[in-house]
Write a protein that holds these residues in place. Structure first.
Motif, PDB file in Angstrom:
ATOM      1  N   HIS A  31       0.837  -1.211   0.000  1.00 52.29           N
ATOM      2  CA  HIS A  31       0.000   0.000   0.000  1.00 52.29           C
ATOM      3  C   HIS A  31       0.868   1.255   0.000  1.00 52.29           C
ATOM      4  N   GLU A  32       1.863   1.278   0.899  1.00 54.42           N
ATOM      5  CA  GLU A  32       2.726   2.449   0.994  1.00 54.42           C
ATOM      6  C   GLU A  32       3.541   2.649  -0.277  1.00 54.42           C
ATOM      7  N   SER A  33       3.974   1.558  -0.880  1.00 53.88           N
ATOM      8  CA  SER A  33       4.732   1.660  -2.138  1.00 53.88           C
ATOM      9  C   SER A  33       3.867   2.298  -3.219  1.00 53.88           C
ATOM     10  N   GLY A  34       2.597   1.870  -3.256  1.00 54.50           N
ATOM     11  CA  GLY A  34       1.687   2.454  -4.233  1.00 54.50           C
ATOM     12  C   GLY A  34       1.462   3.933  -3.995  1.00 54.50           C
ATOM     13  N   GLN A  35       1.297   4.306  -2.733  1.00 56.24           N
ATOM     14  CA  GLN A  35       1.115   5.718  -2.392  1.00 56.24           C
ATOM     15  C   GLN A  35       2.329   6.541  -2.787  1.00 56.24           C
ATOM     16  N   LEU A  36       3.504   5.970  -2.523  1.00 48.39           N
ATOM     17  CA  LEU A  36       4.739   6.680  -2.838  1.00 48.39           C
ATOM     18  C   LEU A  36       4.883   6.899  -4.346  1.00 48.39           C
ATOM     19  N   LYS A  37       4.564   5.862  -5.100  1.00 56.07           N
ATOM     20  CA  LYS A  37       4.641   5.989  -6.565  1.00 56.07           C
ATOM     21  C   LYS A  37       3.667   7.039  -7.077  1.00 56.07           C
ATOM     22  N   ARG A  38       2.430   7.030  -6.495  1.00 65.10           N
ATOM     23  CA  ARG A  38       1.420   7.993  -6.914  1.00 65.10           C
ATOM     24  C   ARG A  38       1.866   9.423  -6.628  1.00 65.10           C
ATOM     25  N   MET A  39       2.468   9.628  -5.433  1.00 68.30           N
ATOM     26  CA  MET A  39       2.911  10.971  -5.068  1.00 68.30           C
ATOM     27  C   MET A  39       4.085  11.416  -5.933  1.00 68.30           C
ATOM     28  N   ALA A  40       4.945  10.461  -6.271  1.00 66.91           N
ATOM     29  CA  ALA A  40       6.081  10.804  -7.129  1.00 66.91           C
ATOM     30  C   ALA A  40       5.598  11.269  -8.496  1.00 66.91           C
ATOM     31  N   VAL A  41       4.595  10.574  -9.012  1.00 69.46           N
ATOM     32  CA  VAL A  41       4.052  10.967 -10.312  1.00 69.46           C
ATOM     33  C   VAL A  41       3.411  12.347 -10.225  1.00 69.46           C
ATOM     34  N   GLU A  42       2.605  12.583  -9.149  1.00 68.63           N
ATOM     35  CA  GLU A  42       1.966  13.879  -8.971  1.00 68.63           C
ATOM     36  C   GLU A  42       2.999  14.986  -8.820  1.00 68.63           C
ATOM     37  N   HIS A  43       4.053  14.673  -8.072  1.00 70.94           N
ATOM     38  CA  HIS A  43       5.113  15.666  -7.880  1.00 70.94           C
ATOM     39  C   HIS A  43       5.778  16.009  -9.208  1.00 70.94           C
ATOM     40  N   TYR A  44       5.995  15.029 -10.004  1.00 70.53           N
ATOM     41  CA  TYR A  44       6.646  15.256 -11.301  1.00 70.53           C
ATOM     42  C   TYR A  44       5.733  16.067 -12.220  1.00 70.53           C
ATOM     43  N   HIS A  64       5.538  28.076  -5.305  1.00 68.90           N
ATOM     44  CA  HIS A  64       6.038  26.847  -5.919  1.00 68.90           C
ATOM     45  C   HIS A  64       7.114  26.176  -5.062  1.00 68.90           C
ATOM     46  N   LEU A  65       8.022  26.997  -4.515  1.00 72.55           N
ATOM     47  CA  LEU A  65       9.075  26.446  -3.657  1.00 72.55           C
ATOM     48  C   LEU A  65       8.473  25.826  -2.404  1.00 72.55           C
ATOM     49  N   ARG A  66       7.419  26.509  -1.871  1.00 72.12           N
ATOM     50  CA  ARG A  66       6.764  25.968  -0.677  1.00 72.12           C
ATOM     51  C   ARG A  66       6.142  24.596  -0.980  1.00 72.12           C
ATOM     52  N   ARG A  67       5.538  24.479  -2.169  1.00 69.62           N
ATOM     53  CA  ARG A  67       4.962  23.184  -2.563  1.00 69.62           C
ATOM     54  C   ARG A  67       6.043  22.114  -2.706  1.00 69.62           C
ATOM     55  N   LEU A  68       7.167  22.548  -3.307  1.00 71.28           N
ATOM     56  CA  LEU A  68       8.271  21.590  -3.470  1.00 71.28           C
ATOM     57  C   LEU A  68       8.766  21.099  -2.111  1.00 71.28           C
ATOM     58  N   THR A  69       8.863  22.026  -1.164  1.00 70.12           N
ATOM     59  CA  THR A  69       9.340  21.664   0.180  1.00 70.12           C
ATOM     60  C   THR A  69       8.381  20.681   0.848  1.00 70.12           C
ATOM     61  N   ILE A  70       7.071  20.970   0.745  1.00 69.21           N
ATOM     62  CA  ILE A  70       6.071  20.080   1.345  1.00 69.21           C
ATOM     63  C   ILE A  70       6.120  18.703   0.699  1.00 69.21           C
ATOM     64  N   ASN A  71       6.200  18.711  -0.627  1.00 69.01           N
ATOM     65  CA  ASN A  71       6.265  17.413  -1.332  1.00 69.01           C
ATOM     66  C   ASN A  71       7.501  16.627  -0.932  1.00 69.01           C
ATOM     67  N   GLN A  72       8.634  17.354  -0.812  1.00 66.36           N
ATOM     68  CA  GLN A  72       9.873  16.671  -0.426  1.00 66.36           C
ATOM     69  C   GLN A  72       9.755  16.088   0.976  1.00 66.36           C
ATOM     70  N   HIS A  73       9.109  16.810   1.884  1.00 68.62           N
ATOM     71  CA  HIS A  73       8.913  16.320   3.256  1.00 68.62           C
ATOM     72  C   HIS A  73       8.035  15.062   3.265  1.00 68.62           C
ATOM     73  N   ILE A  74       6.973  15.128   2.467  1.00 68.94           N
ATOM     74  CA  ILE A  74       6.077  13.961   2.393  1.00 68.94           C
ATOM     75  C   ILE A  74       6.816  12.765   1.821  1.00 68.94           C
ATOM     76  N   LEU A  75       7.608  13.021   0.788  1.00 71.37           N
ATOM     77  CA  LEU A  75       8.368  11.932   0.178  1.00 71.37           C
ATOM     78  C   LEU A  75       9.355  11.318   1.167  1.00 71.37           C
ATOM     79  N   GLU A  76      10.027  12.176   1.925  1.00 71.63           N
ATOM     80  CA  GLU A  76      10.983  11.657   2.916  1.00 71.63           C
ATOM     81  C   GLU A  76      10.268  10.857   4.005  1.00 71.63           C
ATOM     82  N   GLU A  77       9.080  11.377   4.430  1.00 70.97           N
ATOM     83  CA  GLU A  77       8.311  10.663   5.457  1.00 70.97           C
ATOM     84  C   GLU A  77       7.855   9.299   4.937  1.00 70.97           C
TER      85      GLU A  77
END
Length: 325
Positions: free
Chosen positions: A82-95, A117-130
């Motif tokens: 489940h988490e792998s799927g979520q991570l892949k989905r977020m990576a695609v959305e981030h891209y 935009h930078l704020r969004r990038l920071t949030i996305n990066q935090h979510i990805l790291e989490e």
């Protein structure tokens, strides 16, 4: 004269040596020694049986642990997927929403200001790291459970091998016990006299138990080998029922009480007693044995079915009956 006497002496010595034959073999072990060996073997057999059942208990625990580990592994794998799927989905959305040329075009067109935009990038990066940390954690859980499952399987195999070895040793000990018991049986001769046709001259009862010496020996040998089962042995009965009980020449080896049908284990004990009696019948002066509505007589050497007498005890379902001459 002296020479003649010497020759006679030499001849006598030679004759005696020829008559004596080869040196006699070692004497048979005494009854006391046999019983001592039997006691030691029984202790060894009891210990092996205890080890065997302890190993079975441990094996059951290991198998349960293996089952639990597999269940936890399945749960961890499901979460991981489940988490792998979520991570892949977020990576695609981030891209798609904030990466590379897409982000540059967005900023040039004025759709989103650079700070947002930078704020969004920071949030996305935090979510990805989490998510990456959570993913690594679930991987660690999965790896631990896989290791536990492997260890449980290896322990289970070792325990099964140990049980096989214990079972072999237990069977060897039981075989030796039977051999010694047979020797103890053979060390006893049935008292009394045999006729020319092989049958035994009947005896009169003696002692406070009012049974014959022959019946007493058979009773004691059976009890020594098979025990009483907790239900006792009934021999002499005062009232005349047409059988050998009032004559002191019969005993009932009870398997249950109150006319209850014996358990499978108790029935098996009855079969073992009956088989032993048949095996030793001619040597010990057995006349017949009755068990489970069947009778075996020494004259025929065969079992035959008896008529129904109306109950478990009357039909000898709850005890073997042994009669001697």
């Amino acid at each position: 004269m002296a020479v003649g006497c010497l020759r006679a002496l030499v001849a006598a010595v030679v004759a005696i040596s020829l008559l004596a034959g080869p040196a006699q073999a070692d004497p048979k072990p005494s009854l006391k020694k046999l019983k001592s060996e039997l006691t030691a073997l029984q202790k060894e057999s009891d210990r092996l049986i205890e080890d065997y059942y302890q190993a079975r208990i441990q094996l059951e625990k290991v198998e349960q642990a293996d089952k639990d580990a597999q269940g936890q592994l399945d749960e961890a794998q499901a979460v991981l997927d489940h988490e792998s799927g979520q991570l892949k989905r977020m990576a695609v959305e981030h891209y798609m929403n904030g990466n590379g040329e897409t982000a540059a075009l967005t900023m040039i067109s004025g759709g989103v200001d650079p700070q947002t935009h930078l704020r969004r990038l920071t949030i996305n990066q935090h979510i990805l790291e989490e998510e990456a940390d959570r993913l690594a954690g679930f991987k660690a859980v999965r790896d631990r459970h896989q290791a536990a499952q492997t260890e449980a399987s290896e322990r289970g195999k070792a325990l099964k091998d140990s049980m096989k070895d214990l079972d072999k040793r237990k069977k060897r000990a039981e075989k030796l016990i039977e051999q010694i018991r047979d020797k103890i049986d053979l060390a006893h001769d049935a008292p009394g006299f045999r006729r020319s046709d092989g049958t035994w001259v009947p005896q009169l009862p003696t002692g406070s138990d009012h049974i014959t010496p022959r019946m007493r020996l058979v009773r004691d040998l059976i009890v020594d080998r098979f025990g009483t089962g907790g239900y006792g042995v009934g021999c002499y009965r005062a009232f005349n029922d047409g059988g050998e009980h009032p004559l002191g020449r019969a005993c009932d080896f009870m398997l249950s009480t109150g006319g209850q049908m014996p358990s499978k284990e108790q029935v098996d004990r009855g079969h073992r007693i009956a088989a032993w009696v048949v095996k030793n019948a001619k040597r010990l002066g057995i006349m017949y044995v009755i068990y489970r509505q069947r009778i075996w007589h020494v004259r025929t050497g065969q079992w035959r079915v008896m008529s129904n007498r109306g109950g478990n005890t009357a039909n000898h379902y709850d005890h073997p009956h042994v009669s001697v001459y």
